[in-house]
Scaffold this motif. Structure first.
Motif, PDB file in Angstrom:
ATOM      1  N   ARG A  43       0.831  -1.209   0.000  1.00  0.00           N
ATOM      2  CA  ARG A  43       0.000   0.000   0.000  1.00  0.00           C
ATOM      3  C   ARG A  43       0.862   1.255   0.000  1.00  0.00           C
ATOM      4  O   ARG A  43       0.605   2.211  -0.753  1.00  0.00           O
ATOM      5  N   VAL A  46       2.747   1.610  -3.485  1.00  0.00           N
ATOM      6  CA  VAL A  46       1.911   2.048  -4.602  1.00  0.00           C
ATOM      7  C   VAL A  46       1.489   3.508  -4.431  1.00  0.00           C
ATOM      8  O   VAL A  46       1.344   4.244  -5.413  1.00  0.00           O
ATOM      9  N   MET A  47       1.345   3.962  -3.180  1.00  0.00           N
ATOM     10  CA  MET A  47       1.041   5.374  -2.958  1.00  0.00           C
ATOM     11  C   MET A  47       2.233   6.259  -3.325  1.00  0.00           C
ATOM     12  O   MET A  47       2.059   7.362  -3.854  1.00  0.00           O
ATOM     13  N   ASN A 172      -6.368   0.693  -2.952  1.00  0.00           N
ATOM     14  CA  ASN A 172      -4.919   0.527  -2.948  1.00  0.00           C
ATOM     15  C   ASN A 172      -4.469  -0.709  -2.181  1.00  0.00           C
ATOM     16  O   ASN A 172      -3.331  -1.144  -2.324  1.00  0.00           O
ATOM     17  N   LEU A 240      -4.968   1.586  -9.865  1.00  0.00           N
ATOM     18  CA  LEU A 240      -5.580   2.217  -8.695  1.00  0.00           C
ATOM     19  C   LEU A 240      -6.924   2.859  -8.981  1.00  0.00           C
ATOM     20  O   LEU A 240      -7.561   3.367  -8.058  1.00  0.00           O
ATOM     21  N   SER A 282      -3.995   8.038   1.790  1.00  0.00           N
ATOM     22  CA  SER A 282      -4.118   6.612   2.087  1.00  0.00           C
ATOM     23  C   SER A 282      -4.413   6.384   3.565  1.00  0.00           C
ATOM     24  O   SER A 282      -5.226   5.523   3.925  1.00  0.00           O
TER      25      SER A 282
END
Length: 314
Positions: A43, A46-47, A172, A240, A282
């Protein structure tokens, strides 16, 4: 340095955000919570990739079009990428493919759709003397893509519809490590192309005549902008879902923070601020259970409205 420290702190908070409290050993050793720890690491990764890609795409488009409202979502790139993904999800439900091939085709469909739209946008930009008309054209494309997606949803099977809705929420936590590898390669390719555009963009910002005198090939620059923006925005959209308005508001904040004429520093600042904002979004999404794209819209719409009012006042 302040942004880097803030990113590290936000990433640590993100790793510790969830229903279960994890300790350090869960992240470095095999334990009963190792799978949860891996999901949280994915997570955060990917953020970070999204925070690099989306603001860079918006930064390139705003500098090229010389318009602070240009962005991958306002000009319809995100919407067309979403439409391409919708076509893939709805019409490939009966085809059994390995996971890595599914991820590849998902990315190809999103990037192909956005690349096609960018070609149309740049061809239309030559016909519109006032480039603000290009934003109106982008809104029309977004509306058309949204209407077509709604039509596909009307006739889609239940499982395909559910898959598309989950994807569109920006989940996500569902991105796997293999998907992150694919996404990282696409982002690196987009950043490499972006690196080659910064110096020509500096000449382009001073006018086409001055750019020609510096030896800038404007047609080649246009092609690089198309490719980089499409790769960066569509790859994130593929994995996403549509994360709206970040590509507009982050470059806006960066121009307020530092000298907007220094494009190299602006690009770095866009990536740093983008990573920080996406990790914070997130954390909010995990705390409130609100989809990521909803949070970005709630945050982005007032900022864009403020930008319009400020420009009108000037």
């Amino acid at each position: 340095m302040v942004f880097l420290i803030a990113i590290i702190i936000a990433a640590i908070i993100n790793l510790n955000t969830g229903f279960l409290t994890l300790n350090f050993n869960d992240f470095v050793q095999d334990s009963g919570n190792s799978q949860i720890a891996e999901i949280r690491i994915n997570r955060v990764l990917v953020m970070l990739l999204a925070g690099i890609s989306i603001p860079t795409s918006g930064f390139l488009m705003q500098e090229y079009f010389q318009n602070p409202l240009a962005g991958p979502d306002i000009l319809g790139i995100t919407s067309v990428a979403s439409l391409s993904v919708a076509f893939y999800i709805f019409f490939s439900s009966d085809i059994q493919l390995p996971e890595f091939l599914q991820n590849s085709f998902l990315s190809i469909s999103a990037i192909g759709g956005s690349l096609l739209l960018m070609l149309v946008l740049l061809s239309m930009s030559n016909k519109f003397q006032d480039k603000s008309y290009l934003i109106i054209f982008g809104f029309l494309v977004s509306a058309f893509a949204g209407a077509f997606v709604s039509l596909l949803q009307l006739y889609a099977e239940n499982q395909s519809l559910k898959n598309y809705i989950l994807w569109s929420f920006g989940a996500n936590n569902m991105v796997t490590r293999n998907q992150i590898w694919v996404l990282s390669l696409l982002v690196l390719a987009g950043l490499f192309i972006c690196f080659r555009t910064i110096k020509p963009l500096i000449g382009n910002s001073l006018g086409s005549s001055y750019a020609h005198s510096l030896g800038v090939n404007l047609q080649h620059l246009k092609l690089l902008i198309i490719t980089a923006s499409s790769l960066l925005s569509a790859s994130i959209t593929a994995f996403l879902g549509p994360i709206l308005f970040i590509g507009i508001i982050v470059p806006h904040f960066c121009r307020l923070i530092y000298n907007p004429a220094k494009l190299w520093q602006q690009w770095i600042l866009n990536m740093l601020l983008g990573m920080l904002i996406m990790i914070l979004f997130s954390i909010i999404a995990e705390k409130t259970m609100i989809p990521l794209n909803v949070i970005s819209s709630i945050f982005g719409i007032p900022v864009i409205l403020f930008m319009l009012l400020k420009q009108n006042k000037v």
